[in-house]
Structures are given as C-alpha cells and as structure tokens.
Scaffold this motif. Structure first.
Motif, PDB file in Angstrom:
ATOM      1  N   VAL A 174       0.859  -1.186   0.000  1.00  0.00           N
ATOM      2  CA  VAL A 174       0.000   0.000   0.000  1.00  0.00           C
ATOM      3  C   VAL A 174       0.892   1.232   0.000  1.00  0.00           C
ATOM      4  O   VAL A 174       1.652   1.461   0.942  1.00  0.00           O
ATOM      5  N   ALA A 175       0.815   2.022  -1.061  1.00  0.00           N
ATOM      6  CA  ALA A 175       1.702   3.178  -1.192  1.00  0.00           C
ATOM      7  C   ALA A 175       1.059   4.243  -2.064  1.00  0.00           C
ATOM      8  O   ALA A 175       0.211   3.944  -2.908  1.00  0.00           O
ATOM      9  N   GLN A 176       1.472   5.490  -1.830  1.00  0.00           N
ATOM     10  CA  GLN A 176       1.077   6.600  -2.690  1.00  0.00           C
ATOM     11  C   GLN A 176       2.191   6.935  -3.673  1.00  0.00           C
ATOM     12  O   GLN A 176       1.935   7.351  -4.790  1.00  0.00           O
ATOM     13  N   ASP A 177       3.424   6.758  -3.223  1.00  0.00           N
ATOM     14  CA  ASP A 177       4.589   7.096  -4.031  1.00  0.00           C
ATOM     15  C   ASP A 177       4.959   5.904  -4.917  1.00  0.00           C
ATOM     16  O   ASP A 177       5.284   4.827  -4.421  1.00  0.00           O
ATOM     17  N   SER A 178       4.913   6.097  -6.232  1.00  0.00           N
ATOM     18  CA  SER A 178       5.160   4.994  -7.163  1.00  0.00           C
ATOM     19  C   SER A 178       6.590   4.467  -7.073  1.00  0.00           C
ATOM     20  O   SER A 178       6.830   3.274  -7.286  1.00  0.00           O
ATOM     21  N   MET A 179       7.547   5.326  -6.738  1.00  0.00           N
ATOM     22  CA  MET A 179       8.934   4.886  -6.639  1.00  0.00           C
ATOM     23  C   MET A 179       9.108   3.913  -5.476  1.00  0.00           C
ATOM     24  O   MET A 179       9.708   2.849  -5.622  1.00  0.00           O
TER      25      MET A 179
ATOM     26  N   LEU B 283       3.730   4.506   3.540  1.00  0.00           N
ATOM     27  CA  LEU B 283       3.037   5.788   3.479  1.00  0.00           C
ATOM     28  C   LEU B 283       3.707   6.782   4.424  1.00  0.00           C
ATOM     29  O   LEU B 283       4.430   6.377   5.343  1.00  0.00           O
ATOM     30  N   PRO B 284       3.458   8.080   4.233  1.00  0.00           N
ATOM     31  CA  PRO B 284       3.910   9.047   5.238  1.00  0.00           C
ATOM     32  C   PRO B 284       3.371   8.641   6.611  1.00  0.00           C
ATOM     33  O   PRO B 284       2.282   8.060   6.717  1.00  0.00           O
ATOM     34  N   ASP B 285       4.130   8.930   7.655  1.00  0.00           N
ATOM     35  CA  ASP B 285       3.792   8.416   8.984  1.00  0.00           C
ATOM     36  C   ASP B 285       2.368   8.741   9.426  1.00  0.00           C
ATOM     37  O   ASP B 285       1.676   7.893   9.994  1.00  0.00           O
ATOM     38  N   ALA B 286       1.903   9.969   9.194  1.00  0.00           N
ATOM     39  CA  ALA B 286       0.552  10.338   9.625  1.00  0.00           C
ATOM     40  C   ALA B 286      -0.498   9.487   8.916  1.00  0.00           C
ATOM     41  O   ALA B 286      -1.469   9.037   9.535  1.00  0.00           O
ATOM     42  N   GLU B 287      -0.308   9.247   7.621  1.00  0.00           N
ATOM     43  CA  GLU B 287      -1.252   8.412   6.870  1.00  0.00           C
ATOM     44  C   GLU B 287      -1.186   6.965   7.339  1.00  0.00           C
ATOM     45  O   GLU B 287      -2.209   6.275   7.418  1.00  0.00           O
ATOM     46  N   ALA B 288       0.013   6.486   7.635  1.00  0.00           N
ATOM     47  CA  ALA B 288       0.161   5.113   8.117  1.00  0.00           C
ATOM     48  C   ALA B 288      -0.558   4.937   9.453  1.00  0.00           C
ATOM     49  O   ALA B 288      -1.228   3.921   9.684  1.00  0.00           O
ATOM     50  N   ARG B 289      -0.449   5.938  10.333  1.00  0.00           N
ATOM     51  CA  ARG B 289      -1.146   5.851  11.623  1.00  0.00           C
ATOM     52  C   ARG B 289      -2.657   5.834  11.428  1.00  0.00           C
ATOM     53  O   ARG B 289      -3.373   5.082  12.092  1.00  0.00           O
TER      54      ARG B 289
ATOM     55  N   MET C  23      -4.267   4.750   8.846  1.00  0.00           N
ATOM     56  CA  MET C  23      -4.646   3.450   8.292  1.00  0.00           C
ATOM     57  C   MET C  23      -4.680   2.380   9.378  1.00  0.00           C
ATOM     58  O   MET C  23      -5.606   1.557   9.436  1.00  0.00           O
ATOM     59  N   LEU C  24      -3.688   2.385  10.251  1.00  0.00           N
ATOM     60  CA  LEU C  24      -3.666   1.405  11.336  1.00  0.00           C
ATOM     61  C   LEU C  24      -4.877   1.572  12.250  1.00  0.00           C
ATOM     62  O   LEU C  24      -5.492   0.589  12.667  1.00  0.00           O
TER      63      LEU C  24
ATOM     64  N   THR D 253      -1.365  -4.803  18.586  1.00  0.00           N
ATOM     65  CA  THR D 253      -2.695  -5.406  18.727  1.00  0.00           C
ATOM     66  C   THR D 253      -3.534  -5.195  17.470  1.00  0.00           C
ATOM     67  O   THR D 253      -4.506  -5.917  17.244  1.00  0.00           O
ATOM     68  N   LEU D 254      -3.163  -4.214  16.648  1.00  0.00           N
ATOM     69  CA  LEU D 254      -3.886  -3.954  15.400  1.00  0.00           C
ATOM     70  C   LEU D 254      -3.323  -4.754  14.231  1.00  0.00           C
ATOM     71  O   LEU D 254      -3.765  -4.591  13.099  1.00  0.00           O
TER      72      LEU D 254
END
Length: 210
Positions: A13-18, A59-65, A67-68, A97-98
C-alpha cells in the motif's frame, strides 16, 4: 516449511510509485510469492480478495497511523509490515494489537524487506534495530518535564494525525499564532526538535491515543 513450498501473498500500500516499485521488486524476488500493489482506498477490496495476504504499508507516517487506526473496524486485521522514517514510533503494544508484525526503516534494503516478509509469513515479529526505543536516560529527562495541558494534548493528537496549523486554528477556534505557541510548548516539554519527533516521543510514552 520452506519458503518455496509455501509461498506467501503481499499487498503493498503506497502513494509514491517509486517506493511502491522498490518494495514490489524486493518481494517479487521471493520464489512463488504473489504481490499486489494498491493505494490506501483500495486496500479493503484487495484484502477481501486475498485475506491471507501480508499488508506492507509504505506511506507518510501520519497516513500510516490513520490506516492502522482504521483497521480497528475490520473483522480481522491483516499481518502488517510498516516502513517508516521513524520506525520506533510504530513499535508499540497498541499498534501490535492492530496487526503490526514488523517495522523497517524506509530505506530498508531489498534483502531486509524480503527477510521481514518471510518471517512475518512464518508468524514471527520483526524488529529492525532502528525501531528500538530511545535511551532510558532520555526517557527520564522527558518524564521529568512539565505535564502537557489539556489544550496541548488536544493539539498533540491533531499533530499525530498530520493536521496543519491553519486547520488546527480553524477547528479549535483560536488563532494560528496561538497554535504555534502551543506547538512550541509541546516540543519544549517533550524535549523534541521537530513535530515529527514530538509525535514519536508521545506515541512511545502513551500520550497519544492510537
């Protein structure tokens, strides 16, 4: 059972294609593995099709959080690998736990990515050296600082969600100057040099709800 006899499945799962391409290439190097790539909004559908898949979040950390946290509503959470600039911020009991099973730095090598995927597929936890908590001496120094006010905690939660000062000011009904004042106070009390470091320290100390 060997990796070849029991290949796994991964969803990147990513936004950045690279970043997505780099992680995908590393995992496709594993014999027999199936690798899908999608954006955050596509994850639920991909996981419904492949419920056995390991989810690799890049993902950028805020987006990853975010999503979790969203996974709390799922009937069954997937096994998750997170790649982050600040791995230690994610290695917490709440995130485990998630479904969090491995944390790697964003610059992890192809070999490290592949090894982590194989280990998680085997039911293991993977902790990269960079995900280790800060020293006890630093924790003691931070703990000795003045406690956060209720307003500072509120702003800290918004910082953890990646909210900028303008939106904070609008949502809280205060000026941007006041928001900056509170952010500066939060950084000083936590002993942080940046907003990102402040959020990471807050997560490690349980000051921010997951």
């Amino acid at each position: 059972m060997s990796q070849q006899a029991r290949p796994g499945t991964a969803i990147v799962v990513a936004q950045d294609s690279m970043y997505a391409a780099r992680v995908e290439a590393a995992l496709r190097g594993l014999t027999g593995w199936r690798v899908d790539v999608g954006r955050p909004r596509q994850l639920h559908g991909l996981f419904e099709e492949r419920p056995e898949a390991i989810v690799v979040i890049v993902l950028p950390d805020a987006e990853a959080r975010r999503m979790l946290r969203a996974l709390r509503a799922w009937p069954r959470a997937p096994a998750i690998i997170v790649l982050s600039d600040d791995p230690g911020a994610f290695w917490t009991p709440a995130y485990r736990t998630l479904g969090l099973r491995a944390v790697l730095p964003l610059r992890a090598t192809a070999a490290e990515l592949a090894a982590a995927a194989v280990a998680v597929h085997a039911g293991l936890l993977v902790l990269h050296a960079e995900a280790l908590a800060p020293s006890k001496a630093r924790d003691a120094t931070v703990a000795a600082r003045a406690p956060l006010t209720s307003r500072e905690r509120e702003i800290l939660e918004m910082m953890a969600d990646g909210v900028n000062n303008r939106i904070m000011a609008s949502g809280l009904g205060i000026s941007r100057h006041t928001v900056k004042f509170h952010v500066a106070a939060i950084l000083a009390k936590l002993g942080a040099r940046s907003r990102t470091e402040a959020v990471a320290l807050a997560l490690r100390r349980g000051l921010v709800a997951v």
